[in-house]
Design an enzyme around this catalytic site. Structure first.
Site, PDB file in Angstrom:
ATOM      1  N   HIS A 159       0.800  -1.224   0.000  1.00  0.00           N
ATOM      2  CA  HIS A 159       0.000   0.000   0.000  1.00  0.00           C
ATOM      3  C   HIS A 159       0.832   1.274   0.000  1.00  0.00           C
ATOM      4  O   HIS A 159       0.288   2.361  -0.089  1.00  0.00           O
ATOM      5  CB  HIS A 159      -0.960   0.024   1.197  1.00  0.00           C
TER       6      HIS A 159
HETATM    7  C1  UD1 Z   1      -2.613   5.298   5.589  1.00  0.00           C
HETATM    8  C2  UD1 Z   1      -1.369   5.851   6.286  1.00  0.00           C
HETATM    9  C3  UD1 Z   1      -0.253   4.809   6.228  1.00  0.00           C
HETATM   10  C4  UD1 Z   1      -0.716   3.484   6.792  1.00  0.00           C
HETATM   11  C5  UD1 Z   1      -1.950   3.064   6.008  1.00  0.00           C
HETATM   12  C6  UD1 Z   1      -2.488   1.744   6.471  1.00  0.00           C
HETATM   13  C7  UD1 Z   1      -0.982   8.247   6.132  1.00  0.00           C
HETATM   14  C8  UD1 Z   1      -0.151   9.284   5.502  1.00  0.00           C
HETATM   15  N1  UD1 Z   1      -0.855   7.008   5.610  1.00  0.00           N
HETATM   16  O1  UD1 Z   1      -2.304   5.132   4.218  1.00  0.00           O
HETATM   17  O2  UD1 Z   1       0.824   5.269   7.014  1.00  0.00           O
HETATM   18  O3  UD1 Z   1       0.309   2.546   6.672  1.00  0.00           O
HETATM   19  O4  UD1 Z   1      -2.955   4.068   6.178  1.00  0.00           O
HETATM   20  O5  UD1 Z   1      -3.544   1.327   5.678  1.00  0.00           O
HETATM   21  O6  UD1 Z   1      -1.688   8.535   7.065  1.00  0.00           O
HETATM   22  N2  UD1 Z   1      -9.729   4.153   1.333  1.00  0.00           N
HETATM   23  C9  UD1 Z   1     -10.895   3.447   1.279  1.00  0.00           C
HETATM   24  N3  UD1 Z   1     -11.435   3.010   2.457  1.00  0.00           N
HETATM   25  C10 UD1 Z   1     -10.880   3.274   3.645  1.00  0.00           C
HETATM   26  C11 UD1 Z   1      -9.688   3.995   3.693  1.00  0.00           C
HETATM   27  C12 UD1 Z   1      -9.121   4.432   2.536  1.00  0.00           C
HETATM   28  O7  UD1 Z   1     -11.427   3.188   0.220  1.00  0.00           O
HETATM   29  O8  UD1 Z   1     -11.438   2.867   4.675  1.00  0.00           O
HETATM   30  C13 UD1 Z   1      -9.099   4.604   0.083  1.00  0.00           C
HETATM   31  C14 UD1 Z   1      -9.356   6.054  -0.226  1.00  0.00           C
HETATM   32  O9  UD1 Z   1      -9.752   6.145  -1.548  1.00  0.00           O
HETATM   33  C15 UD1 Z   1      -8.029   6.735  -0.047  1.00  0.00           C
HETATM   34  C16 UD1 Z   1      -7.022   5.602  -0.177  1.00  0.00           C
HETATM   35  O10 UD1 Z   1      -7.703   4.408   0.177  1.00  0.00           O
HETATM   36  O11 UD1 Z   1      -7.812   7.722  -1.004  1.00  0.00           O
HETATM   37  C17 UD1 Z   1      -5.851   5.768   0.719  1.00  0.00           C
HETATM   38  O12 UD1 Z   1      -6.251   6.037   2.079  1.00  0.00           O
HETATM   39  P1  UD1 Z   1      -5.410   7.079   2.968  1.00  0.00           P
HETATM   40  O13 UD1 Z   1      -6.009   7.184   4.316  1.00  0.00           O
HETATM   41  O14 UD1 Z   1      -5.205   8.325   2.192  1.00  0.00           O
HETATM   42  O15 UD1 Z   1      -3.980   6.456   3.088  1.00  0.00           O
HETATM   43  P2  UD1 Z   1      -3.470   4.959   3.161  1.00  0.00           P
HETATM   44  O16 UD1 Z   1      -2.821   4.626   1.881  1.00  0.00           O
HETATM   45  O17 UD1 Z   1      -4.498   4.021   3.671  1.00  0.00           O
END
Ligand code: UD1
Length: 365
Positions: free
Chosen positions: A212
């Site tokens: 990820h």
């Molecule tokens: C975040 C953390 C990372 C951690 C990871 C674990 C930051 C900078 N990054 O990254 O350190 O290792 O979480 O998973 O805080 N999304 C969904 N459903 C959800 C959550 C996210 O669909 O419940 C999608 C969204 O479209 C979003 C993307 O996943 O744009 C990424 O989510 P985001 O919270 O931005 O960062 P992570 O890559 O999950």
């Protein structure tokens, strides 16, 4: 009549998936102490049932008292919205302490709001450093540590890093890895999971992959290259890949074929723990999984150029292989021929970490 003793009010912050297994044992331990009252704030950085709710259910984390439901957004938007929302909570609740965990955007946003209001901050999992400023988490870690009053460390390298940054030793506490409290507590419950049966997998006859990190999944060529390597590994043994939403959306948008890789939705805590415990090897870019495999004695190949958790390499089962196909395939081959010896684990990764943190904070507050 004597007035009742005022309880110290602590706000715990959880936002994203890797926070939940850290907050669970802390809240459980703090709730046992009559001198504290606790509030749980969920920022809603992660919001899907499979990225959030399942962890609250399985780990019996109390329902959040407040949920900002911030959701997705770029770093500035996500961090900014949380900062503003958490500032309102601070004004209303006037806590004595804010506890943040890990290195996600929710961690830095809430720590920053608290310190600006003069509220003390405890950072659990402080001092880890990848020394890689392209990682958003590295920025979050360094800044959170700089503004925290109590820094709880998981490994010796973290203590050294903080001291090298000039942080007073009075603020630093080597208490161990709180995430391992959860792992040890849940291991027997996880064994009851039917995930292997459902996926028709046998003990030590498959590999698990997770990806990820933006550097691996936000760039089409980088993601293509890793998936192509995982497909080659899948020619040797089944590869099970529970896919993070960030990764899933890019696989779909860019139409990257995944061949024989066994693609799954994100798993709950117990299913994932069972899956990893019985795997022949794990390939990952996660930080927490490097630590969990170390405790479980499962070989881990980290698909990154660095780690902020060097103890998992020094004493554990972790090897930093990067994303070069030849290196990954050679490392897989080596494990298939002769798995590494079971890891020595740190004496502080013993399931008693949250109790040690409570003890420190009870004394200091
Ligand atoms: C975040 C953390 C990372 C951690 C990871 C674990 C930051 C900078 N990054 O990254 O350190 O290792 O979480 O998973 O805080 N999304 C969904 N459903 C959800 C959550 C996210 O669909 O419940 C999608 C969204 O479209 C979003 C993307 O996943 O744009 C990424 O989510 P985001 O919270 O931005 O960062 P992570 O890559 O999950």
């Amino acid at each position: 009549m004597a007035s009742p003793i005022k309880k110290l009010k602590i706000i715990f912050v959880a936002g994203a998936r890797p926070n939940f297994m850290k907050v669970a044992p802390l809240m459980e331990e703090f709730k046992k102490c009559p001198e504290f009252s606790t509030i749980l704030v969920h920022t809603g950085q992660h919001y899907d049932e499979k990225m959030s709710k399942v962890f609250f259910d399985e780990l019996k984390i109390p329902r959040p008292d407040i949920n900002f439901e911030i959701g997705a957004g770029n770093h500035a938007v996500q961090t900014g919205k949380i900062l503003i929302a958490f500032d309102d909570v601070l004004e209303r609740e006037k806590p004595d302490l804010v506890v943040v965990v890990g290195d996600v955007n929710s961690t830095i946003a809430c720590a920053l709001a608290a310190v600006k209001r003069g509220v003390k901050v405890a950072h659990v999992e402080a001092g880890l450093r990848s020394f890689d400023w392209t990682m958003p988490e590295e920025i979050n870690r360094v800044l959170t540590d700089r503004i925290s009053d109590f820094l709880f460390c998981t490994e010796d390298s973290a203590v050294k890093n903080l001291r090298a940054e000039g942080i007073s030793k009075n603020k630093i506490f080597m208490t161990g890895n709180v995430m391992i409290d959860t792992l040890l507590k849940q291991k027997s419950a996880a064994e009851k999971s039917n995930v292997l049966k459902e996926l028709k997998l046998s003990d030590k006859k498959y590999a698990v992959a997770t990806l990820h990190r933006p550097s691996n999944v936000d760039d089409k060529n980088a993601l293509n290259k890793i998936i192509s390597t995982l497909k080659k590994v899948a020619g040797k043994l089944p590869v099970v890949f529970p896919v993070h939403p960030r990764t899933k959306s890019h696989l779909l948008t860019w139409g990257i074929p995944t061949g024989k890789i066994y693609i799954l939705d994100p798993l709950g805590y117990l299913d994932f723990l069972k899956l990893v415990s019985h795997a022949k090897l794990v390939m990952t870019d996660s930080g927490g999984i490097q630590e969990e495999t170390t405790i479980l004695g499962v070989p881990c190949l980290t698909l990154r150029e660095n780690t902020e958790r060097p103890v998992t390499v020094k004493c554990g089962t972790n090897e930093i292989v990067g994303t070069d196909e030849k290196k990954i395939l050679a490392a897989v081959e080596k494990i298939l021929k002769k798995p590494p010896a079971k890891a020595k684990t740190s004496k502080f990764w013993d399931g008693k970490v949250s109790a040690r943190i409570v003890k420190v904070l009870s004394a200091k507050l």
